[in-house]
Design a protein around this motif. Structure first.
Motif, mmCIF file in Angstrom:
data_model
loop_
_atom_site.group_PDB
_atom_site.id
_atom_site.type_symbol
_atom_site.label_atom_id
_atom_site.label_comp_id
_atom_site.label_asym_id
_atom_site.label_seq_id
_atom_site.Cartn_x
_atom_site.Cartn_y
_atom_site.Cartn_z
ATOM 1 N N THR A 1 0.823 -1.213 0.000
ATOM 2 C CA THR A 1 0.000 0.000 0.000
ATOM 3 C C THR A 1 0.855 1.261 0.000
ATOM 4 O O THR A 1 1.812 1.370 0.774
ATOM 5 N N VAL A 2 0.477 2.185 -0.863
ATOM 6 C CA VAL A 2 1.048 3.529 -0.883
ATOM 7 C C VAL A 2 -0.135 4.486 -0.905
ATOM 8 O O VAL A 2 -1.026 4.357 -1.754
ATOM 9 N N GLN A 3 -0.152 5.421 0.040
ATOM 10 C CA GLN A 3 -1.235 6.405 0.068
ATOM 11 C C GLN A 3 -0.610 7.784 0.245
ATOM 12 O O GLN A 3 0.300 7.959 1.060
ATOM 13 N N PHE A 4 -1.113 8.747 -0.536
ATOM 14 C CA PHE A 4 -0.563 10.090 -0.446
ATOM 15 C C PHE A 4 -1.620 11.120 -0.806
ATOM 16 O O PHE A 4 -2.576 10.833 -1.526
ATOM 17 N N THR A 5 -1.431 12.328 -0.266
ATOM 18 C CA THR A 5 -2.274 13.434 -0.683
ATOM 19 C C THR A 5 -1.755 13.926 -2.023
ATOM 20 O O THR A 5 -0.599 13.665 -2.393
ATOM 21 N N TRP A 6 -2.610 14.633 -2.743
ATOM 22 C CA TRP A 6 -2.294 15.036 -4.116
ATOM 23 C C TRP A 6 -2.947 16.386 -4.387
ATOM 24 O O TRP A 6 -4.158 16.541 -4.237
ATOM 25 N N VAL A 7 -2.132 17.366 -4.754
ATOM 26 C CA VAL A 7 -2.626 18.701 -5.067
ATOM 27 C C VAL A 7 -1.974 19.147 -6.368
ATOM 28 O O VAL A 7 -0.756 19.006 -6.529
ATOM 29 N N SER A 8 -2.777 19.675 -7.264
ATOM 30 C CA SER A 8 -2.244 20.236 -8.498
ATOM 31 C C SER A 8 -3.044 21.491 -8.846
ATOM 32 O O SER A 8 -3.994 21.846 -8.161
ATOM 33 N N GLY A 9 -2.652 22.154 -9.908
ATOM 34 C CA GLY A 9 -3.205 23.454 -10.267
ATOM 35 C C GLY A 9 -4.564 23.435 -10.934
ATOM 36 O O GLY A 9 -5.306 22.452 -10.868
ATOM 37 N N PRO A 10 -4.878 24.542 -11.640
ATOM 38 C CA PRO A 10 -6.211 24.737 -12.216
ATOM 39 C C PRO A 10 -6.671 23.626 -13.155
ATOM 40 O O PRO A 10 -7.849 23.283 -13.173
ATOM 41 N N SER A 11 -5.768 23.051 -13.938
ATOM 42 C CA SER A 11 -6.193 22.000 -14.865
ATOM 43 C C SER A 11 -6.159 20.618 -14.225
ATOM 44 O O SER A 11 -6.477 19.621 -14.866
ATOM 45 N N GLY A 12 -5.783 20.566 -12.939
ATOM 46 C CA GLY A 12 -5.743 19.302 -12.205
ATOM 47 C C GLY A 12 -6.810 19.278 -11.128
ATOM 48 O O GLY A 12 -8.004 19.252 -11.410
ATOM 49 N N THR A 13 -6.360 19.333 -9.868
ATOM 50 C CA THR A 13 -7.321 19.309 -8.762
ATOM 51 C C THR A 13 -7.830 20.702 -8.418
ATOM 52 O O THR A 13 -8.655 20.849 -7.522
ATOM 53 N N GLY A 14 -7.303 21.721 -9.102
ATOM 54 C CA GLY A 14 -7.741 23.093 -8.823
ATOM 55 C C GLY A 14 -7.294 23.578 -7.461
ATOM 56 O O GLY A 14 -7.941 24.410 -6.860
ATOM 57 N N GLY A 15 -6.178 23.037 -6.969
ATOM 58 C CA GLY A 15 -5.670 23.427 -5.660
ATOM 59 C C GLY A 15 -6.297 22.666 -4.501
ATOM 60 O O GLY A 15 -5.924 22.873 -3.348
ATOM 61 N N VAL A 16 -7.229 21.780 -4.786
ATOM 62 C CA VAL A 16 -7.896 20.986 -3.748
ATOM 63 C C VAL A 16 -7.026 19.772 -3.412
ATOM 64 O O VAL A 16 -6.537 19.084 -4.299
ATOM 65 N N GLU A 17 -6.832 19.534 -2.126
ATOM 66 C CA GLU A 17 -6.088 18.347 -1.701
ATOM 67 C C GLU A 17 -6.968 17.112 -1.867
ATOM 68 O O GLU A 17 -8.072 17.057 -1.325
ATOM 69 N N THR A 18 -6.477 16.147 -2.625
ATOM 70 C CA THR A 18 -7.184 14.894 -2.846
ATOM 71 C C THR A 18 -6.354 13.764 -2.253
ATOM 72 O O THR A 18 -5.255 13.991 -1.739
ATOM 73 N N LEU A 19 -6.861 12.561 -2.319
ATOM 74 C CA LEU A 19 -6.184 11.419 -1.716
ATOM 75 C C LEU A 19 -6.064 10.289 -2.727
ATOM 76 O O LEU A 19 -7.059 9.886 -3.340
ATOM 77 N N VAL A 20 -4.842 9.786 -2.899
ATOM 78 C CA VAL A 20 -4.576 8.664 -3.792
ATOM 79 C C VAL A 20 -4.155 7.469 -2.949
ATOM 80 O O VAL A 20 -3.269 7.583 -2.094
ATOM 81 N N THR A 21 -4.793 6.329 -3.175
ATOM 82 C CA THR A 21 -4.422 5.082 -2.515
ATOM 83 C C THR A 21 -4.116 4.053 -3.591
ATOM 84 O O THR A 21 -4.950 3.799 -4.466
ATOM 85 N N VAL A 22 -2.913 3.503 -3.537
ATOM 86 C CA VAL A 22 -2.483 2.475 -4.470
ATOM 87 C C VAL A 22 -2.347 1.180 -3.685
ATOM 88 O O VAL A 22 -1.564 1.118 -2.725
#
Length: 133
Positions: free
Chosen positions: A65-86
């Motif tokens: 398991t790898v889990q991390f928060t993910w934030v990107s710019g306007p064309s991505g998450t729009g600055g919103v922190e999201t969560l990725v779980t692999v």
């Protein structure tokens, strides 16, 4: 490819399959921040587009398991922190099942863009790992 190899690609190999190698700044430990750029070549001589990404590792459980928060710019998450779980599961010594869950999007459009992008990135990872010894 074996589960250990895939886990390594998700924790310390981002510059090989995903991020522009010169932009990856990460330490593989829970709570550690990371930053990198995805670079997309420009069409017909246009300059390349850089897409900065940021986050923190939340869970590292080798090799599953790898889990991390993910934030990107306007064309991505729009600055919103999201969560990725692999989640990784060894099917046999040479085959690993990879299940990716990305959640917490502010809009359906952002979710759809990421679903499409992840499909391509996972295919690129599998192709690279097939050819790297």
């Amino acid at each position: 490819m074996g589960v250990d190899r895939v886990y390594d690609a998700w924790t310390c190999g981002w510059g090989l399959w995903f991020a522009h190698p010169d932009t990856v700044h990460l330490t593989c430990r829970v709570g550690a921040a990371f930053a990198f750029d995805v670079v997309v070549p420009g069409a017909a001589g246009a300059p390349a587009q850089r897409y900065p990404h940021y986050g923190r590792f939340r869970t590292l459980t080798p090799p599953s398991t790898v889990q991390f928060t993910w934030v990107s710019g306007p064309s991505g998450t729009g600055g919103v922190e999201t969560l990725v779980t692999v989640s990784l599961e060894a099917v046999d010594a040479a085959v690993t099942r990879c299940t990716l869950r990305h959640e917490g999007f502010a809009t359906a459009e952002s979710c759809d863009r990421h679903a499409s992008a992840w499909s391509g990135m996972l295919a690129a990872q599998a192709e690279l790992l097939r050819h790297v010894t």
